[in-house]
Design an enzyme around this catalytic site. Sequence first.
Site, PDB file in Angstrom:
ATOM      1  CG  ASP A 176      -0.415   7.156  -0.971  1.00  0.00           C
ATOM      2  OD1 ASP A 176       0.480   6.209  -1.015  1.00  0.00           O
ATOM      3  OD2 ASP A 176      -0.995   7.076  -0.049  1.00  0.00           O
TER       4      ASP A 176
HETATM    5  C1  BGC Z   1       0.769   4.729   1.622  1.00  0.00           C
HETATM    6  C2  BGC Z   1       1.948   5.250   1.894  1.00  0.00           C
HETATM    7  C3  BGC Z   1       3.125   4.790   1.482  1.00  0.00           C
HETATM    8  C4  BGC Z   1       3.010   4.066   0.178  1.00  0.00           C
HETATM    9  C5  BGC Z   1       4.134   3.433  -0.274  1.00  0.00           C
HETATM   10  C6  BGC Z   1       0.561   3.735   0.389  1.00  0.00           C
HETATM   11  O1  BGC Z   1      -0.370   2.746   0.532  1.00  0.00           O
HETATM   12  O2  BGC Z   1      -0.526   5.156   1.819  1.00  0.00           O
HETATM   13  O3  BGC Z   1       1.754   6.287   3.131  1.00  0.00           O
HETATM   14  O4  BGC Z   1       3.967   5.908   1.752  1.00  0.00           O
HETATM   15  O5  BGC Z   1       1.762   3.423   0.189  1.00  0.00           O
HETATM   16  O6  BGC Z   1       4.211   2.336   0.582  1.00  0.00           O
END
Ligand code: BGC
Length: 743
Positions: A224
């Site tokens: 993530d």
């Molecule tokens: C979120 C993800 C997301 C990523 C990119 C993170 O903060 O938890 O679900 O895909 O950001 O935007």
Amino acid sequence: MPDVPIEAKVALTGGADFWHSQAVEAIGLPQVMLTDGPHGVRKAAAHADGLSGIGQAVPATCFPPAVGLSATWDRDLVRQVGVALGEESVALGVGVLLGPGVNLKRSPLCGRNFEYFSEDPFITGELAAALVTGIQSEGVGASVKHFAANNQETDRMRRDSQIDQRTLRELYLRAFQKVVTEARPWTVMCSYNQVNGTHAAENHFLLTEVLRDEWGHDGLVVSDWGATHDRVAALKAGLDLEMPANPAHQAAVLKALANGDIDQATVEQAYGRVEKVLRRAADRLAASTGKFDAAAHHALARRAAAQAVVLLANDGVLPLAAGAKLAVVGEFARTPRYQGAGSSRVNPTRLDNALDAIRALAGQDAPFAAGFTTDPASPAGPDAHDQAVAIAEQAEVVLVFLGLGENQESEGYDRDTMDLPAEQLALLEDILAVNRNVVVIVSNGSSVLLPFASRVRAVVEGWLLGQAGGPALADVLFGLVNPSGKLTETIPKRAQDVPSYPHFPGDRSGVRYGEGLFVGYRGYDARQLEVAYPFGHGLSYTSFDYSDLAVAPTATGLRVELTVTNTGARAGREVVQVYVGLPASKVVRAPRELKGFASLTLEPGGSARTVIEIANQDLAHWSVLDQGWAVEGGDYLVEVGASSRDLRLSTTVTLAGDEPPRPLTLQSTLSEALAVPAFANLWEQMAGPALGGPVDAEVARMMADAPLSALVAFSGQPADQLQAAIDRINANLANGAKDCPRV
Ligand code: BGC
């Protein structure tokens, strides 16, 4: 194959910027874009990057978020949405779409529930697998997230999710397992949080032992965004791609290679996995036409939204009678709440509201009053309130649109109440004082309390339904679409009834998943608690009859067959649900668990037989003693119905199970040992000498739960004789004797 310098290999295991992977010149691999999100392509506009880019994406279709999609209970429809998402990804130059999110709704308060499917892992896994299959059929990758046990936003980057093995396996990992084994996602995204003491990005157990060794994931694992703390440890644990770019972490890997802290093979392995996935995506994108059919996708979004609407209560006021004099109240009718806030926020190609659609279908310029603002920080003045009450008083039927404002549920923080805003509830009370013919339509990303439900004439759960949700709601209100959505999360009577309530969201020392296996309906059923609307509930404008249930074991699990008849006057779709329980189970279990579902569309008077196959893997529980999945032998209760509490037919079926034999040991209890006939036969003769005297019935009862070793110890005798007898019994059993011990 040209030689790729190790520096370039290390580089490919980290991003180039916020949304792109690195290019590898030596092999002609371009940068590939990975972007959100589950229900629409959020491609940051050229001038926007990082967190500041949220809300500034290029236009794309905003389909219903998972909270809506899941209420359709329709694998094929969800797959079609996946195909459309794949098409838009290709058109917009996105190689990996970051979704779906398959974390369970452990608490309705989780701010990000709108992006998740359900409180149940079976339907989550089934629908997420359909979405992934659809997306990937277009030649781009999906990213199943957030692996794992990321069920709250509070302190999400640090908090330790403390979960016992069975709960982890049977609930929190199960949907991931289904998606990985059945839909083969190109990528899995690890979560921010810790799981049982180790951050997900550095968790070898999750990323390698479970994901790859057990489930056979052959794609890559991406972090993530910003979830990697120590990239060397992460690479060793099985994380292949760190996003976004982190130059300091790149340098750390090169240093670790130089001083031998990580071996080259580990880096090569991650590089190989990243290269394989991104190569496929890059090849597909190279052939992109850059176009997608926005009108067709909007129509699909509308169809999906209409099927997601759940009619919670209706005394017959719906569908609306032609010509009824309407009033429409509530800002959400004019300004739809159609998606959640945070990284998944799509910039829709078009946005239709319910108010215009209602006026068009009603053939009248129904009066509208906002009544409140959707931003509780700046409450509407008394005039807005009074105006809404005034138009309500003049109407035959008042459509009241209530809901949660965008800043009340979001990625990044949790809700602190299940209540609707007080201002909205007060408005509803004042409307009810002047007109009892009220239909409430709610917009929310996860369940809210509906204390007024018995005092209004109908309640429509409108979730967050994407860019075409407004007209979809109107279609249902006027009966152009017969409602067929069903709840994938329980709506409780009180927030305190939610099984995770005392444990959510934990504290700095961690969040203990103290309710264990009893999440959602599993918990309400185990405690026989009344709920407002049970899991699986959803009304229709027609009625269905269930008959002729037949259930039989098969080589691969269970085959369930039944007949469904449309006994009403309208065509409609019915979602049939199959729940399975094992009342005499030897392990802790919920009374019933969803194990199958199907939907049928029937004309009035129409009847059809449906067959639902249940796989052994879905019947299995995680055996802690055997450290593996096992189907317990026994008499299973199979219940079929229109909701988890509207069970129309049931029968019992006996399964042999596939539990491994568990030999007797001195740690077996007396009652367990006596259940083995060979031991029971010996017991009379053996008990005396082994235990230093005969054991009468009362003592035997008292000692039934004591391990044999304790009985021997009490007797002061050596354990040798008993051990020898146990060894003999075990040896006979291993040689094919029938009464295998299951202790
Ligand atoms: C979120 C993800 C997301 C990523 C990119 C993170 O903060 O938890 O679900 O895909 O950001 O935007």
